[in-house]
Scaffold this active site. Structure first.
Site, mmCIF file in Angstrom:
data_model
loop_
_atom_site.group_PDB
_atom_site.id
_atom_site.type_symbol
_atom_site.label_atom_id
_atom_site.label_comp_id
_atom_site.label_asym_id
_atom_site.label_seq_id
_atom_site.Cartn_x
_atom_site.Cartn_y
_atom_site.Cartn_z
ATOM 1 N N LYS A 27 0.837 -1.194 0.000
ATOM 2 C CA LYS A 27 0.000 0.000 0.000
ATOM 3 C C LYS A 27 0.877 1.251 0.000
ATOM 4 C CE LYS A 27 -3.507 0.233 2.989
ATOM 5 N NZ LYS A 27 -4.873 0.544 2.517
ATOM 6 N N ARG A 97 -2.892 3.122 8.808
ATOM 7 C CA ARG A 97 -3.225 1.839 8.165
ATOM 8 C C ARG A 97 -1.978 0.975 8.029
ATOM 9 N NH1 ARG A 97 -8.183 3.152 4.516
ATOM 10 N NH2 ARG A 97 -8.091 5.404 4.598
ATOM 11 N N GLY A 106 -7.802 -7.431 5.296
ATOM 12 C CA GLY A 106 -8.616 -7.583 6.499
ATOM 13 C C GLY A 106 -7.892 -8.246 7.650
ATOM 14 N N MET A 108 -5.062 -7.205 9.194
ATOM 15 C CA MET A 108 -4.415 -6.327 10.174
ATOM 16 C C MET A 108 -5.237 -5.073 10.416
ATOM 17 S SD MET A 108 -0.429 -6.860 9.465
ATOM 18 C CE MET A 108 -0.656 -6.313 7.818
ATOM 19 N N ARG A 353 -3.860 -1.178 -6.439
ATOM 20 C CA ARG A 353 -3.110 -2.446 -6.434
ATOM 21 C C ARG A 353 -3.519 -3.239 -7.671
ATOM 22 N NH1 ARG A 353 -6.310 -4.939 -1.185
ATOM 23 N NH2 ARG A 353 -8.371 -4.884 -2.144
ATOM 24 N N HIS A 469 -6.138 -47.595 -9.898
ATOM 25 C CA HIS A 469 -6.671 -48.044 -11.188
ATOM 26 C C HIS A 469 -7.710 -47.064 -11.719
ATOM 27 C CE1 HIS A 469 -9.500 -50.387 -13.721
ATOM 28 N NE2 HIS A 469 -8.376 -50.868 -14.221
ATOM 29 N N GLU A 758 12.909 -44.527 -12.816
ATOM 30 C CA GLU A 758 11.835 -44.398 -11.833
ATOM 31 C C GLU A 758 12.179 -45.108 -10.530
ATOM 32 O OE1 GLU A 758 8.255 -46.276 -13.382
ATOM 33 O OE2 GLU A 758 9.452 -47.638 -14.589
ATOM 34 N N SER A 777 13.499 -41.368 -19.524
ATOM 35 C CA SER A 777 12.270 -40.674 -19.172
ATOM 36 C C SER A 777 12.042 -40.900 -17.676
ATOM 37 C CB SER A 777 11.093 -41.199 -19.992
ATOM 38 O OG SER A 777 9.924 -40.490 -19.637
ATOM 39 N N ASP A 782 6.651 -43.114 -9.595
ATOM 40 C CA ASP A 782 7.307 -44.215 -8.897
ATOM 41 C C ASP A 782 8.553 -43.712 -8.174
ATOM 42 O OD1 ASP A 782 5.463 -46.062 -9.425
ATOM 43 O OD2 ASP A 782 6.705 -47.374 -10.634
ATOM 44 N N CYS A 844 7.757 -38.291 -17.594
ATOM 45 C CA CYS A 844 6.402 -38.669 -17.993
ATOM 46 C C CYS A 844 5.534 -38.983 -16.775
ATOM 47 C CB CYS A 844 6.426 -39.847 -18.948
ATOM 48 S SG CYS A 844 7.184 -41.323 -18.254
ATOM 49 N N TYR A 864 12.330 -32.679 -22.599
ATOM 50 C CA TYR A 864 10.873 -32.605 -22.762
ATOM 51 C C TYR A 864 10.163 -33.059 -21.499
ATOM 52 C CZ TYR A 864 10.652 -37.693 -23.462
ATOM 53 O OH TYR A 864 10.722 -39.048 -23.296
#
Lengths: 893, 893
Positions: A27, A97, A106, A108, A353, A469, A758, A777, A782, A844, A864
């Site tokens: 502020k 303030r 709200g 403080m 703001r 699953h 993994e 990858s 896992d 992945c 990637y």
């Protein structure tokens, strides 16, 4: 500068600026900034956040020279205003303030109208010629100060006020005269002294210091601490205190107060949007006793408001405000949310703001601001929170619709769906066949439920986690799913669902929000995803900027089509086992597993070969020209066997074996910890004929598609590798079968063989694996499970406890644990590239669609990421932001 | 030196030495060495292992100048011997023997009596005046050369010989005259040419090169390759070829041949031990047609042999041999195994090598040699294979006993036991109660079987791995166990066990060897462990040298007593859950788990508290003055619930709840992957009252023991930690309860709180954990499981496949995977000590008792290792060797 504790602003000048956010708070910094650019700001000064830090560290003391600096600043303010704080000529009132670095709305404390006492109130009345205004301001001050600074709960004042109204037969506050308020004030003083044990301070300077202290103390109050914890705001930041000359919106009909956005925060359209109250103070807007009026005529018309707009009531001031709006946008280069007061025809700006907005508005604002030249594309890219895009990509619940929550589980697969409750897959099929829309509710799903899941609009399970699953299959289908809703119980036999003491029966309507995990009673309205022009434009910019490629996890035709539609640059993970869960493939798979002889096994594999080849032909055709990474069979074989007696019987019949055989084989394949059992390439070692069939299917499909002059780029991925020698064996298998098939077809198909990383050991031994692997990858699902030693399927109750106790500040299955699991990722990349510098590295796991994880993968140097088709845009935007250096703090570090 | 391919030795000189093992092979290097120190060695020369490498790499070629060097060497040998190779005056015959760097007994080829043909045989007859000897030598040469060099199987020669004997009515070889052998030789030549298609080479030089080639080729024959794989001998080493002048032990009664050990290889006593045959060649000893005679009179008397000893028959030569024995021991400073020949009264030494011996003999030899000043303590320490100590520490099968193997499983808990087969724990108790010794055979064991396991002499399970319930509990009890004997099937209902087609019934005797995993029919004799004086002396030396401390894993009184007896320096792991598996504790544990209310749970915990306090009092008393590391509850709660309906009923009755309640709670606690579920300190987070009870029990016990003026050093260990904040919460819990209890008693008890490091993330975040943890203990069982993503319980069939395919060259659950799991250990140590330099670091997994793993832990800078009490001496010796720099190659790297 270390002993400069106050910074003055006002009347076109300021000692601070917007850049001094840390020192002056949000502020304060914006008040200084607005003052510098000539906006009409009530003059004042900011006490820095450093004073707050000092105050907290010393438990309530101030720096030695603060008092002198504040005195000087007040004197300067008196000079500027031509008024006097505490004296009677042109009395100066102050607002005090809080204002921290991050907005904590709200949380403080604030004190307004400070400086009033029995003497100055008379001067105020005289200055403005309005006794009622003066005493009303006085009693507001006493109430606010009594509450905030002296800790006397507001109801004490309200009780006195109510008694007074009753005694004097008055109804509304507005009915009280100046005299009435004057009568009440001694009673307010009395109750304050009674409750707090201290007299109300009448000296303005004393009031000022008490208010400053109260603001600093409010930094550490409970709700502020909770808020900071929730929003991860460091306790050390502290708040600044902004002390300004009071201006009054309640000085008659040429006074007003309001709030406004520089653009429409719902749509992003460049229109002036806001509301105001005439003859009112800010707190009246908050109190909600009066209906605010629209700012612009257009807004009034658009919303059918019959209240007059500011544009009509005070056209001149509206024009001024509209100029301020443009000035602020041009200056801040973003949509602003601002507060203003009109005091007897003069416009004062109290705050500005960055304005909050919907994702749709955010995209439009960003794109339009680029076309307006306000910002560049990079800035636009960084303005959007990637996760918010998710709201655009699925059918979602209408945010305006009412709903009755029954309970919640894990947000296992996004999107929303409503339908009639069914409790078995057979029912799901049957009901759907007769045109019903159904939600399938089960304790947990198994491969036997595939057809039911295909039929249902959404899936609800009581057990299972984000990789159960149900969750995995539903995400693959792009179908909403809530899993692990442990608070809801179902009785499959009775076909009832019980939650919050209420029992629903088969056929009752329910609605799932797979994006939040909420389960609702009845049908809740949903809205279609709308990928407007701004979204498309925005995504092309993200594509220009990012360096990380983005692929999709997809194995069905529908997924692959969706992946291309969302702009995936290939398939990063096609889970071949999902192809075995359907209909007759499942039968063949089961025949293969139950085969008593090698011959019988090969016969079953031959039938599977036909299906797999067709699957891959479809995938290669859709993805032509793009790489398709196919992961060989991963789950333990017993996952394909039925678990229910009824299904076992049916399988035994279909296969012409005894039910005892089926049961015996299931028992033989039983594992205490299947996650750590015979799965992944361990199957390739123990049952090489399965992998041989799969590789043959891949290359036969590749040849069939290549013959049609389509470019096929298969990448074969070996799961659950833990060792270089293990991978070498699997690669040799792939190369051998590939050579056979390509020889048969007389074709050359370029392909790569790579390794999932993994298991922790795969990261540690990445150098050995990279000797043979063309790509890595990271399977971060896992990898997270193994690194934490925590099964995601079993983790739900634990995750809750760990979050409650503050151990997990973010779910490591959602956002990559950078300093733990992430270190293994970095080691894997480093060790792998040290052996093979051109090693292609991707990821992945589910983390591929999580922005903060994507930032990390960019830093870790991956080539990637691959995620579910519906998260491709999120991943792309995250990747673009990562390329621009956006990062985040690892809260679990 | 690169083109020097031959090294000559003999007559007190040698071009090589024992230090040239790599180049000359073991046999060759020792021949050179013995020649240098003046022993009477048949002169000759060695063709180096480099020639073998060249021969293999070039597929059968020799270095260019080898032929010239061999010719020169043969000429020099002729000169030395005053004889001629191939000529007729003083004919020189040669022996051609292989000799690799490592001993590969019987794996490679040898040709003796080389140089004979129709002409030289006559000279030989003339030289020694013995035609039968000459023609016998000739036919032996033809047979050996025909078999080894020309590939004609020995049965061809035996057939001809048998026919000849039949035709001439002769029975034994000894019945054949020189003339008979002369008659046979043309037939031998004939069959060789017939079978090999080549004539037998008659030129001695041609014979020599063919024999050299055959020895080199034999390096790559199948049995040699298999042997090398088995004993991990690199293929690249190659063999040397030793060519020596022949000496003959079969030249009449003043000739002989024999083998001897410089000390008794069974007992280690310093006595001359060996046997010989008069008038014989070495191969006659091997053939076993004649009973060898003892060397010394003492040996003859001790063994009641009525054959005359060398000491009696040739006292002078015995004295010479005894001098050689002392010379060799003094020179090699170790017990030797040597071969000698006496040719017409002259002693020749043919070979010496380090003698194989029993562990008992090895210890005595090592200890006595130190007292004799032959070697120092360090050398003694390095001479003993730590794993061999295991033979001394358990009751073991009598190695001389006959046995009938039924099958085998995993060597789950060492020791041997015989008893009558029972199939239920109730039967085990009942039979034992009436004085029977029983072996409990079960599919797998559960907590309900504890009483049966206590009663039984040994435990056999069909399922489960090295960390299965049966294995862990049996090891804890120091009771023999064979687990996962998948080739044996049992029918618990019928009370029968079937293996190898044979069915045993209840009450039939069987024997288990828990050290090898063998299951045998009937009772096999066993012998008691004997920890003689040499063992004790030896262990004090190990204690002086090692820097790693050695603790024991123990939680029962018996274990703790055993641990102290074996010299453990504290308890490194007391598994508190084992204390809950007995009798009424299990009932209370189940009450606690099944408790419907907090009050009921606390009541059950209160009862457990009494038991736990008593357990700890016992432990602290036995271990006074030494640290006792107590691990808080680790396994998932459902492990305590019954799995069989019958047991569920019994539990429900005992607890006064319905069986449905028991089943429901079991279902609620069910986890897909319990290894990755709610266990370890996750229980401490989700059910803090359990850990609070345990900590209270520990400190109440500590106070009770300290009051008796005994020093108590509790170390409280938190299992399955993955995060610094998680550990901090647990430490706070321990500190809080400790403070409460110590306050109640008004005592101070020094204690430490530390963390298990058994999850990959714990290693990665060790720095965070070490902020609060006073010590680490690596749980390498779980760490290996998580790092490989492989459940040890489910791994048995996989481990077999992975070993067969060469992926695993050592079982990572037995010997630590240095470069994978080990890297996490190193990271954990490094990260932990970087935060807390004085962090105490230990290891308490099964690897603590594995020597090669101990070498690694020493290198990794650990402070202590902890293993089962019976492995403490093994661990201590390994630690001492590690301190002396002993290391091993990680075969899985």
């Amino acid at each position: 500068m270390a002993d400069k504790w106050t910074y003055a602003f006002g009347v076109g000048k300021a000692e601070g600026s917007a850049a001094m956010l840390d020192l002056l708070g949000g502020k304060g910094a914006n008040l200084h900034e607005m003052s510098s650019i000539g906006l009409n700001i009530p003059p004042g000064f900011t006490i820095t956040t450093e004073v707050c830090s000092h105050f907290i560290q010393t438990q309530g003391e101030y720096p030695a020279d603060l008092e002198a600096q504040v005195s000087q600043a007040v004197q300067a303010l008196e000079a500027t205003m031509g008024a006097s704080f505490g004296a009677c000529e042109n009395v100066l009132l102050l607002s005090v303030r809080s204002g921290a670095r991050a907005s904590m709305p709200g949380m403080m404390d604030t004190v307004l109208n400070l400086g009033l006492n029995d003497k100055t109130v008379k001067c105020l009345a005289k200055t403005f010629g309005d006794e009622r205004f003066a005493y009303d301001s006085y009693r507001r001050f006493i109430q606010m100060f009594g509450d905030v600074v002296m800790g006397v709960d507001h109801y004490h004042f309200e009780d006195i006020l109510e008694d007074y109204k009753f005694d004097h037969a008055l109804k509304l506050d507005a009915d009280l005269s100046g005299e009435d308020w004057k009568n009440l004030i001694p009673r307010f003083y009395e109750v304050i002294e009674e409750e707090s044990g201290r007299p109300f301070p009448t000296h303005p300077k004393e009031q000022l210091w008490a208010a400053i202290g109260a603001v600093f103390k409010s930094w550490t109050n409970k709700r502020a601490r909770t808020y900071r914890k929730l929003y991860n705001i460091p306790d050390g930041w502290g708040t600044a205190v902004n002390i300004q000359a009071m201006v009054f919106g309640n000085l008659g009909n040429n006074s007003a107060t309001g709030v406004c956005f520089t653009r429409n925060p719902s749509t992003g359209h460049n229109e002036f949007y806001g509301e105001y109250l005439e003859n009112a103070q800010g707190e009246d807007v908050v109190a909600g006793l009066r209906t605010p009026q629209p700012l612009s005529l257009a807004h009034a018309k658009a919303t059918d408001m019959d209240l007059p707009s500011l544009e009509e009531r005070m056209p001149d001031l509206f024009a001024q405000l509209n100029t301020v709006r443009k000035t602020l946008e041009n200056h801040y280069k973003d949509m602003q949310d601002l507060e203003f007061t009109i005091e007897q025809g003069r416009l004062w700006i109290l705050q500005t703001r960055t304005g909050k907005r919907t994702i749709r508005a955010a995209l439009r604002v960003a794109v339009v601001m680029v076309t307006e030249g306000l910002i560049d594309k990079k800035e636009a890219i960084c303005r959007i929170d990637p996760t918010h895009l998710d709201q655009l990509l699925h059918r979602t619940l209408d945010p305006d619709a009412d709903c009755e929550i029954l309970g919640h589980g894990l947000p296992a697969s996004p999107g929303a769906a409503s339908g009639k409750l069914v409790f078995t897959s057979d029912d799901a099929e049957a009901w759907t066949a007769r045109g019903e829309e159904v939600i399938l509710a089960r304790l947990e799903t198994s491969p036997d439920d595939i057809k039911g899941m295909i039929s249902a609009k959404g899936v609800l399970t009581m057990r299972g986690g984000m990789t159960s699953h149900a969750a995995v299959v539903a995400r693959g289908m792009g179908k909403p799913c809530v899993s692990g809703a442990s608070g809801i119980s179902i009785d499959s036999a009775a076909k009832t669902l019980t939650a919050l003491g209420e029992t629903l029966v088969e056929g009752d309507l329910i609605t799932l929000n797979g994006g939040t995990g909420q389960v609702m009673k009845g049908r809740v309205a949903t809205v279609e995803p709308q990928l407007g022009g701004a979204f498309a434009t925005f995504m092309t910019w993200a594509d220009e900027i990012r360096t990380l490629k983005v692929r999709a996890n997809a194995e069905t035709l529908a997924d692959a089509v969706a992946a291309r539609a969302f702009g995936a640059e290939g398939i990063g993970l096609a889970r071949t086992e999902h192809m075995f869960f359907h209909d007759d493939r499942l039968t063949h798979m089961r025949s293969m597993i139950l085969a008593g002889t090698q011959a019988a096994r090969l016969e079953a594999l031959d039938k599977l070969l036909d299906h797999q080849r067709n699957d891959f032909v479809e995938l290669f055709e859709v993805m032509q020209g793009l790489p398709v990474t196919i992961r060989l069979l991963d789950p333990p074989l017993h996952e394909f066997l039925p678990t229910r007696l009824r299904d076992m019987k049916s399988v035994a019949e279909t296969l012409g074996v005894s039910i005892e055989d089926v049961q015996a084989r299931a028992a033989e394949l039983f594992e205490t910890n299947p996650m750590l059992g015979n799965r992944g390439c361990r199957l390739g070692i123990t049952y090489p004929e399965i992998y041989e069939m799969q590789v043959r299917a891949i290359f036969e499909a590749a040849c069939n598609v290549q013959i049609q002059d389509k470019v096929v780029l298969p990448e074969i991925m070996v799961p659950l590798v833990s060792d270089g020698r293990e991978f070498a064996l699997m690669k040799a298998l792939v190369d051998r079968v590939a050579k056979d098939v390509l020889g048969e077809y007389g074709l050359k198909v370029p392909y790569q063989v790579g390794s999932m990383i993994e298991l922790p050991r795969a990261s540690l031994k990445a150098g050995e694996i990279a000797k043979e692997a063309a790509f890595f990858s990271f399977g971060t699902n896992d990898l997270t499970q193994m690194t934490y030693g925590l099964s995601r399927d079993d983790a739900a109750p634990l995750l809750q406890a760990y979050t409650d106790k503050g151990v997990f500040r973010q779910d490591p299955f959602k956002t990559l644990d950078q300093t733990g699991v992430g270190e293994l990722v970095q080691m894997g990349v480093q060790y792998g590239r040290s052996v093979r510098p051109d090693l292609k590295v991707g990821i992945c796991g589910e983390h591929g669609g999580d922005p903060r994880s994507v930032f990390f993968f960019h830093k870790a140097g991956l080539d990637y990421i691959s995620c579910s088709p519906f998260r491709v845009p999120i991943a792309k935007l995250s990747a673009a932001q990562a390329a621009l250096g956006v990062d985040f703090e690892d809260e679990n570090a």
